[in-house]
Scaffold this motif. Structure first.
Motif, PDB file in Angstrom:
ATOM      1  N   ALA A  88       3.266 -10.161  -5.736  1.00 20.22           N
ATOM      2  CA  ALA A  88       2.499  -9.628  -5.138  1.00 20.22           C
ATOM      3  C   ALA A  88       2.358  -9.067  -3.687  1.00 20.22           C
ATOM      4  O   ALA A  88       1.885  -8.481  -3.475  1.00 20.22           O
ATOM      5  N   ARG A  89       3.709  -8.860  -3.665  1.00 21.75           N
ATOM      6  CA  ARG A  89       4.455  -7.552  -2.617  1.00 21.75           C
ATOM      7  C   ARG A  89       4.174  -6.370  -3.038  1.00 21.75           C
ATOM      8  O   ARG A  89       3.228  -5.614  -2.316  1.00 21.75           O
ATOM      9  N   SER A  90       4.542  -6.068  -4.155  1.00 18.11           N
ATOM     10  CA  SER A  90       3.945  -4.800  -5.052  1.00 18.11           C
ATOM     11  C   SER A  90       3.229  -4.112  -5.121  1.00 18.11           C
ATOM     12  O   SER A  90       2.251  -3.298  -4.337  1.00 18.11           O
ATOM     13  N   GLU A  91       1.960  -5.280  -5.456  1.00 15.91           N
ATOM     14  CA  GLU A  91       0.318  -4.886  -5.116  1.00 15.91           C
ATOM     15  C   GLU A  91      -0.167  -4.622  -4.078  1.00 15.91           C
ATOM     16  O   GLU A  91      -0.508  -4.197  -3.495  1.00 15.91           O
ATOM     17  N   ALA A  92       0.688  -5.431  -3.060  1.00 15.96           N
ATOM     18  CA  ALA A  92      -0.046  -4.758  -1.193  1.00 15.96           C
ATOM     19  C   ALA A  92       0.530  -3.938  -0.753  1.00 15.96           C
ATOM     20  O   ALA A  92      -0.590  -3.374  -0.247  1.00 15.96           O
ATOM     21  N   GLU A  93       1.558  -3.462  -0.669  1.00 17.07           N
ATOM     22  CA  GLU A  93       2.194  -2.224  -0.871  1.00 17.07           C
ATOM     23  C   GLU A  93       1.246  -1.201  -1.320  1.00 17.07           C
ATOM     24  O   GLU A  93       1.354  -0.268  -0.260  1.00 17.07           O
ATOM     25  N   GLN A  94       1.162  -1.322  -2.249  1.00 12.45           N
ATOM     26  CA  GLN A  94       0.207  -0.005  -3.278  1.00 12.45           C
ATOM     27  C   GLN A  94      -0.790   0.529  -2.605  1.00 12.45           C
ATOM     28  O   GLN A  94      -0.929   1.629  -2.388  1.00 12.45           O
ATOM     29  N   VAL A  95      -1.688  -0.681  -2.170  1.00 13.51           N
ATOM     30  CA  VAL A  95      -2.855  -0.882  -1.567  1.00 13.51           C
ATOM     31  C   VAL A  95      -2.271  -0.381   0.359  1.00 13.51           C
ATOM     32  O   VAL A  95      -3.493   1.001   0.538  1.00 13.51           O
ATOM     33  N   TRP A  96      -1.830  -0.935   0.921  1.00 16.49           N
ATOM     34  CA  TRP A  96      -1.524  -0.351   1.956  1.00 16.49           C
ATOM     35  C   TRP A  96      -0.310   0.584   2.191  1.00 16.49           C
ATOM     36  O   TRP A  96      -0.537   1.311   3.275  1.00 16.49           O
ATOM     37  N   ALA A  97      -0.201   1.806   1.546  1.00 17.68           N
ATOM     38  CA  ALA A  97       0.842   3.154   1.205  1.00 17.68           C
ATOM     39  C   ALA A  97       0.029   4.163   1.538  1.00 17.68           C
ATOM     40  O   ALA A  97       0.203   4.685   2.304  1.00 17.68           O
ATOM     41  N   ASP A  98      -1.484   3.768   1.906  1.00 13.29           N
ATOM     42  CA  ASP A  98      -2.390   4.778   2.258  1.00 13.29           C
ATOM     43  C   ASP A  98      -2.730   4.683   3.379  1.00 13.29           C
ATOM     44  O   ASP A  98      -2.691   4.327   4.112  1.00 13.29           O
ATOM     45  N   ASP A  99      -2.535   6.260   4.093  1.00 14.28           N
ATOM     46  CA  ASP A  99      -2.488   6.192   5.738  1.00 14.28           C
ATOM     47  C   ASP A  99      -4.104   5.788   6.081  1.00 14.28           C
ATOM     48  O   ASP A  99      -4.077   5.759   7.164  1.00 14.28           O
ATOM     49  N   GLY A 100      -5.268   6.078   5.070  1.00 15.86           N
ATOM     50  CA  GLY A 100      -6.642   5.971   5.703  1.00 15.86           C
ATOM     51  C   GLY A 100      -6.793   4.213   5.735  1.00 15.86           C
ATOM     52  O   GLY A 100      -7.358   4.010   7.102  1.00 15.86           O
ATOM     53  N   GLN A 101      -6.111   3.520   5.065  1.00 18.04           N
ATOM     54  CA  GLN A 101      -6.527   2.045   5.565  1.00 18.04           C
ATOM     55  C   GLN A 101      -5.734   1.184   7.118  1.00 18.04           C
ATOM     56  O   GLN A 101      -6.851   0.572   7.523  1.00 18.04           O
ATOM     57  N   LEU A 102      -4.857   2.240   7.678  1.00 17.95           N
ATOM     58  CA  LEU A 102      -4.067   2.157   8.876  1.00 17.95           C
ATOM     59  C   LEU A 102      -5.514   1.581   9.939  1.00 17.95           C
ATOM     60  O   LEU A 102      -5.410   1.036  10.814  1.00 17.95           O
ATOM     61  N   ASP A 103      -6.136   2.734   9.966  1.00 15.49           N
ATOM     62  CA  ASP A 103      -7.502   3.169  10.593  1.00 15.49           C
ATOM     63  C   ASP A 103      -8.415   2.326  10.575  1.00 15.49           C
ATOM     64  O   ASP A 103      -9.756   2.290  10.949  1.00 15.49           O
ATOM     65  N   ARG A 104      -8.949   1.746   9.000  1.00 12.89           N
ATOM     66  CA  ARG A 104      -9.940   1.682   8.771  1.00 12.89           C
ATOM     67  C   ARG A 104     -10.488   0.392   9.259  1.00 12.89           C
ATOM     68  O   ARG A 104      -8.763  -0.556   9.328  1.00 12.89           O
ATOM     69  N   MET A 105     -11.363  -0.545   9.264  1.00 15.03           N
ATOM     70  CA  MET A 105     -11.633  -2.150   9.958  1.00 15.03           C
ATOM     71  C   MET A 105     -11.942  -2.743   8.715  1.00 15.03           C
ATOM     72  O   MET A 105     -12.395  -2.493   7.680  1.00 15.03           O
ATOM     73  N   ILE A 106     -10.645  -3.592   9.052  1.00 14.01           N
ATOM     74  CA  ILE A 106     -10.809  -5.234   7.830  1.00 14.01           C
ATOM     75  C   ILE A 106     -11.268  -5.917   8.134  1.00 14.01           C
ATOM     76  O   ILE A 106     -11.319  -6.983   9.473  1.00 14.01           O
ATOM     77  N   GLU A 107     -12.696  -6.974   7.481  1.00 10.68           N
ATOM     78  CA  GLU A 107     -12.684  -8.350   7.776  1.00 10.68           C
ATOM     79  C   GLU A 107     -12.431  -8.975   7.683  1.00 10.68           C
ATOM     80  O   GLU A 107     -11.874  -9.081   5.982  1.00 10.68           O
TER      81      GLU A 107
END
Length: 194
Positions: A88-107
């Motif tokens: 589960a950690r690997s799955e989450a870290e793969q998604v969040w490795a993309d720098d673009g995710q950091l500035d996207r608004m998340i609900e």
């Protein structure tokens, strides 16, 4: 002209997951029924919650809705929690490795935050749950005080004691001695009874 670099929460998030992963891997099958400071969870349920949170983070990180995922995953073999957490950690870290995710608004169910703030918040949640596991299994000496300091500072800002009840995610703060260590102070602030 200098440009201030935006805060990257991923290194602290990784440290909080390293700490949580060590606690998860150390749990023995005979400890799964131990009570935790989270009133609704024994160790097995807390492990299931931690794995579920990682799945939810992966889902919301891809723009999906995590509301259909359970708060606690079950059906994991007694000796399979470390592997389930690592996957589960690997799955989450793969998604969040993309720098673009950091500035996207998340609900999220409880707020709409930037990706940076989401990872910060969940770093602190995993820090708190690491204490919960360590307390339930008597492994408190293995915790990182810097992570607890960061978590206490953050929770002090977004979970003030005046806004709490027994029905919310955090119970009212519990008094502790002035010389209590940082992990005890964090736990007490969140309403745990160290």
């Amino acid at each position: 002209m200098t440009t201030e670099l935006a805060h990257d929460p991923r290194p602290i998030f990784a440290r909080s997951l390293d700490q949580a992963g060590k606690q998860v891997a150390a749990v023995r099958p005979d400890e799964l029924s131990n009570r935790t400071p989270c009133a609704e969870y024994d160790v097995r349920a807390l492990l299931g919650h931690m794995v579920s949170v990682l799945h939810k983070l992966a889902r919301v990180g891809t723009g999906g809705d995590a509301s259909d995922l359970p708060d606690v995953i079950d059906g994991i073999a007694d000796d399979g929690w470390a592997g389930a957490f690592a996957r589960a950690r690997s799955e989450a870290e793969q998604v969040w490795a993309d720098d673009g995710q950091l500035d996207r608004m998340i609900e999220l169910p409880w707020a709409t935050l930037s990706g940076r703030d989401v990872l910060d918040a969940y770093s602190h949640e995993f820090t708190a749950h690491s204490w919960d596991l360590a307390h339930a299994t008597e492994r408190l000496a293995e915790l990182d005080p810097d992570l607890a300091t960061r978590a206490l500072e953050a929770f002090s800002k977004f979970a003030p004691p005046d806004d709490r009840s027994e029905q919310g995610p955090f119970s009212p703060a519990v008094p502790v001695p002035d010389d209590a260590d940082i992990h005890t102070r964090l736990a007490a602030y969140l309403g745990r009874r160290p």
